[in-house]
Design a protein around this motif. Structure first.
Motif, mmCIF file in Angstrom:
data_model
loop_
_atom_site.group_PDB
_atom_site.id
_atom_site.type_symbol
_atom_site.label_atom_id
_atom_site.label_comp_id
_atom_site.label_asym_id
_atom_site.label_seq_id
_atom_site.Cartn_x
_atom_site.Cartn_y
_atom_site.Cartn_z
ATOM 1 N N ARG A 1 14.498 -6.071 4.717
ATOM 2 C CA ARG A 1 14.574 -4.757 5.368
ATOM 3 C C ARG A 1 13.628 -3.712 4.763
ATOM 4 N N GLU A 2 13.568 -3.630 3.438
ATOM 5 C CA GLU A 2 12.701 -2.615 2.832
ATOM 6 C C GLU A 2 11.232 -2.908 3.126
ATOM 7 N N GLU A 3 10.846 -4.183 3.066
ATOM 8 C CA GLU A 3 9.465 -4.529 3.403
ATOM 9 C C GLU A 3 9.175 -4.196 4.864
ATOM 10 N N HIS A 4 10.129 -4.489 5.743
ATOM 11 C CA HIS A 4 9.931 -4.152 7.160
ATOM 12 C C HIS A 4 9.821 -2.641 7.342
ATOM 13 N N ARG A 5 10.676 -1.883 6.661
ATOM 14 C CA ARG A 5 10.632 -0.422 6.800
ATOM 15 C C ARG A 5 9.255 0.104 6.403
ATOM 16 N N GLN A 6 8.712 -0.389 5.313
ATOM 17 C CA GLN A 6 7.397 0.066 4.859
ATOM 18 C C GLN A 6 6.293 -0.425 5.804
ATOM 19 N N ALA A 7 6.393 -1.670 6.272
ATOM 20 C CA ALA A 7 5.393 -2.197 7.221
ATOM 21 C C ALA A 7 5.433 -1.409 8.526
ATOM 22 N N SER A 8 6.631 -1.098 9.001
ATOM 23 C CA SER A 8 6.779 -0.324 10.234
ATOM 24 C C SER A 8 6.182 1.068 10.081
ATOM 25 N N ARG A 9 6.434 1.676 8.944
ATOM 26 C CA ARG A 9 5.862 3.007 8.662
ATOM 27 C C ARG A 9 4.337 2.933 8.644
ATOM 28 N N MET A 10 3.775 1.897 8.001
ATOM 29 C CA MET A 10 2.323 1.748 7.927
ATOM 30 C C MET A 10 1.734 1.540 9.324
ATOM 31 N N ILE A 11 2.379 0.723 10.139
ATOM 32 C CA ILE A 11 1.897 0.471 11.501
ATOM 33 C C ILE A 11 1.894 1.762 12.310
ATOM 34 N N SER A 12 2.957 2.526 12.206
ATOM 35 C CA SER A 12 3.041 3.800 12.934
ATOM 36 C C SER A 12 1.924 4.749 12.512
ATOM 37 N N PHE B 1 0.811 -1.205 0.000
ATOM 38 C CA PHE B 1 0.000 0.000 0.000
ATOM 39 C C PHE B 1 0.857 1.273 0.000
ATOM 40 N N MET B 2 2.009 1.203 0.632
ATOM 41 C CA MET B 2 2.795 2.426 0.780
ATOM 42 C C MET B 2 3.301 2.951 -0.566
ATOM 43 N N VAL B 3 3.555 2.067 -1.522
ATOM 44 C CA VAL B 3 3.974 2.521 -2.853
ATOM 45 C C VAL B 3 2.878 3.391 -3.462
ATOM 46 N N TYR B 4 1.632 2.921 -3.385
ATOM 47 C CA TYR B 4 0.500 3.688 -3.927
ATOM 48 C C TYR B 4 0.261 4.948 -3.101
ATOM 49 N N ASN B 5 0.394 4.818 -1.789
ATOM 50 C CA ASN B 5 0.231 5.965 -0.906
ATOM 51 C C ASN B 5 1.224 7.069 -1.275
ATOM 52 N N ASP B 6 2.476 6.690 -1.438
ATOM 53 C CA ASP B 6 3.501 7.677 -1.767
ATOM 54 C C ASP B 6 3.261 8.298 -3.139
ATOM 55 N N ALA B 7 2.775 7.493 -4.091
ATOM 56 C CA ALA B 7 2.490 8.014 -5.433
ATOM 57 C C ALA B 7 1.325 9.003 -5.411
ATOM 58 N N MET B 8 0.404 8.841 -4.466
ATOM 59 C CA MET B 8 -0.767 9.725 -4.385
ATOM 60 C C MET B 8 -0.476 11.023 -3.631
ATOM 61 N N HIS B 9 0.603 11.060 -2.860
ATOM 62 C CA HIS B 9 0.834 12.181 -1.940
ATOM 63 C C HIS B 9 0.866 13.535 -2.637
ATOM 64 N N GLU B 10 1.743 13.710 -3.603
ATOM 65 C CA GLU B 10 1.868 15.022 -4.257
ATOM 66 C C GLU B 10 0.610 15.410 -5.040
ATOM 67 N N PRO B 11 0.015 14.480 -5.836
ATOM 68 C CA PRO B 11 -1.237 14.863 -6.513
ATOM 69 C C PRO B 11 -2.343 15.248 -5.532
#
Length: 183
Positions: free
Chosen positions: A76-87, A1-11
């Motif tokens: 690590r990258e999956e964990h970083r994104q999962a950790s960000r989503m949890i926060s 989800f975070m990939v899509y979330n990040d892509a939506m941020h600026e628009p």
């Protein structure tokens, strides 16, 4: 989800700056809406389409354990994104007004946080002539007030990402058609 979330941020930021909504209503799994609302000083409301039992799974302690498991078992990258989503999920559930799609009677009585508003089950679609009213008088009053004030609301949701084959699409169509839903 975070990939899509990040892509939506600026628009989303650009759209919110242009439209200047009075409030942003966002799906709980779309944290870019909360970030945009905070950056632009716009009130935000989270939409939680889940049973109230989900709040036990999303408690800070359980999410910390999920985060630890993620750290130990995921790349690590999956964990970083999962950790960000949890926060972001914990922040959403405990600091924002939350519209929760459940209702008492479906689940056992239980305490809810003061920022949670149980909205009930989504109602069936109404004929176009009746589309200005819901089955909830309080919501009808609020909608009348919103319309009378000329307020603008942006609803942001990510939804689910699925690839359905032709037979699955046909099965969904047939099921909804049998229920007399607007399709």
């Amino acid at each position: 989800f975070m990939v899509y979330n990040d892509a939506m941020h600026e628009p989303l930021m650009a759209h919110a700056r242009k439209v200047k909504p009075d409030v942003i209503v966002a799906d709980f799994i779309t944290p870019c809406a909360f970030e945009a609302a905070e950056a632009l000083n716009i009130p935000v409301i989270a939409n939680m389409p889940a049973p109230l039992a989900f709040k036990a799974i999303a408690s800070p302690v359980v999410l910390a354990l999920i985060n630890l498991k993620s750290y130990l078992m995921q790349p690590r990258e999956e964990h970083r994104q999962a950790s960000r989503m949890i926060s972001l999920l914990v922040d959403c559930m405990y600091t924002k007004p939350v519209l929760w799609h459940s209702f008492f009677g479906l689940e056992p009585p239980q305490p809810i946080l003061p920022n949670v508003f149980v909205t009930g089950t989504p109602a069936p679609r109404l004929p176009a002539a009746d589309a200005k009213h819901t089955s909830m008088p309080e919501l009808n009053d609020w909608l009348r007030w919103v319309r009378s004030q000329g307020l603008k609301i942006v609803y942001v949701t990510m939804g689910s990402m699925q690839t359905l084959d032709k037979s699955q699409v046909q099965a969904i169509y047939n099921g909804l058609n049998a229920l007399d839903c607007a399709i």
